[in-house]
Design a protein around this motif. Structure first.
Motif, PDB file in Angstrom:
ATOM      1  N   ILE A 187      40.670  29.179 -32.731  1.00  0.00           N
ATOM      2  CA  ILE A 187      39.738  28.069 -32.885  1.00  0.00           C
ATOM      3  C   ILE A 187      39.997  27.380 -34.257  1.00  0.00           C
ATOM      4  CG2 ILE A 187      37.535  26.963 -32.630  1.00  0.00           C
ATOM      5  CD1 ILE A 187      36.973  29.319 -30.503  1.00  0.00           C
ATOM      6  N   ALA A 188      39.819  28.307 -35.293  1.00  0.00           N
ATOM      7  CA  ALA A 188      39.872  27.556 -36.682  1.00  0.00           C
ATOM      8  C   ALA A 188      41.179  27.076 -36.755  1.00  0.00           C
ATOM      9  CB  ALA A 188      39.331  28.682 -37.688  1.00  0.00           C
ATOM     10  N   ARG A 189      42.318  27.790 -36.469  1.00  0.00           N
ATOM     11  CA  ARG A 189      43.535  27.295 -36.656  1.00  0.00           C
ATOM     12  C   ARG A 189      43.978  26.155 -36.122  1.00  0.00           C
ATOM     13  NH1 ARG A 189      47.908  31.472 -35.731  1.00  0.00           N
ATOM     14  NH2 ARG A 189      49.166  29.920 -36.409  1.00  0.00           N
ATOM     15  N   ALA A 190      43.402  26.073 -34.603  1.00  0.00           N
ATOM     16  CA  ALA A 190      43.829  24.849 -33.818  1.00  0.00           C
ATOM     17  C   ALA A 190      42.996  23.643 -34.088  1.00  0.00           C
ATOM     18  CB  ALA A 190      43.725  25.475 -32.285  1.00  0.00           C
ATOM     19  N   LYS A 191      41.880  23.742 -34.421  1.00  0.00           N
ATOM     20  CA  LYS A 191      40.907  22.673 -34.707  1.00  0.00           C
ATOM     21  C   LYS A 191      41.420  21.492 -35.327  1.00  0.00           C
ATOM     22  CE  LYS A 191      36.111  23.495 -34.700  1.00  0.00           C
ATOM     23  NZ  LYS A 191      34.989  23.505 -35.243  1.00  0.00           N
ATOM     24  N   PRO A 192      42.233  21.531 -36.375  1.00  0.00           N
ATOM     25  CA  PRO A 192      42.828  20.277 -36.894  1.00  0.00           C
ATOM     26  C   PRO A 192      43.700  19.552 -35.915  1.00  0.00           C
ATOM     27  CG  PRO A 192      42.682  22.060 -38.598  1.00  0.00           C
ATOM     28  CD  PRO A 192      42.523  22.923 -37.317  1.00  0.00           C
TER      29      PRO A 192
END
Length: 96
Positions: free
Chosen positions: A72-77
């Protein structure tokens, strides 16, 4: 069982990169029966996610797993937004 069908919108030009992140982050998720990520052929930036879980609680617990949080953290941007979202009650079928 608990099912979800949702549309995610990638930032312009980021769909393939976002798909790659989402596909590589699919380690074990207890209670997950089916997790399918697909391109939306009608939208350059659209992604469809279809999930089947043994229960709503298993799905909620999966969101706390370290590898899911990292994905989620990698995908969010790269996520521009979300479209349609449907909760379903799967009854059975192939792979279910």
């Amino acid at each position: 069982m608990h099912g979800l069908i949702g549309k995610m919108l990638a930032a312009p030009g980021k769909r393939e990169e976002l798909l790659a992140i989402m596909l590589e982050g699919n380690d074990a998720m207890p209670g997950c029966i089916s997790y399918v990520i697909a391109r939306d052929p009608a939208s350059e930036d659209g992604i469809w996610i279809t999930e089947v879980w043994d229960s709503k609680e298993s799905h909620a617990a999966s969101l706390q797993l370290p590898h899911v949080q990292a994905t989620i953290a990698r995908a969010k941007p790269m996520i521009a937004g979300f479209g349609d979202y449907f909760a379903t009650e799967p009854l059975g079928g192939i792979g279910v």
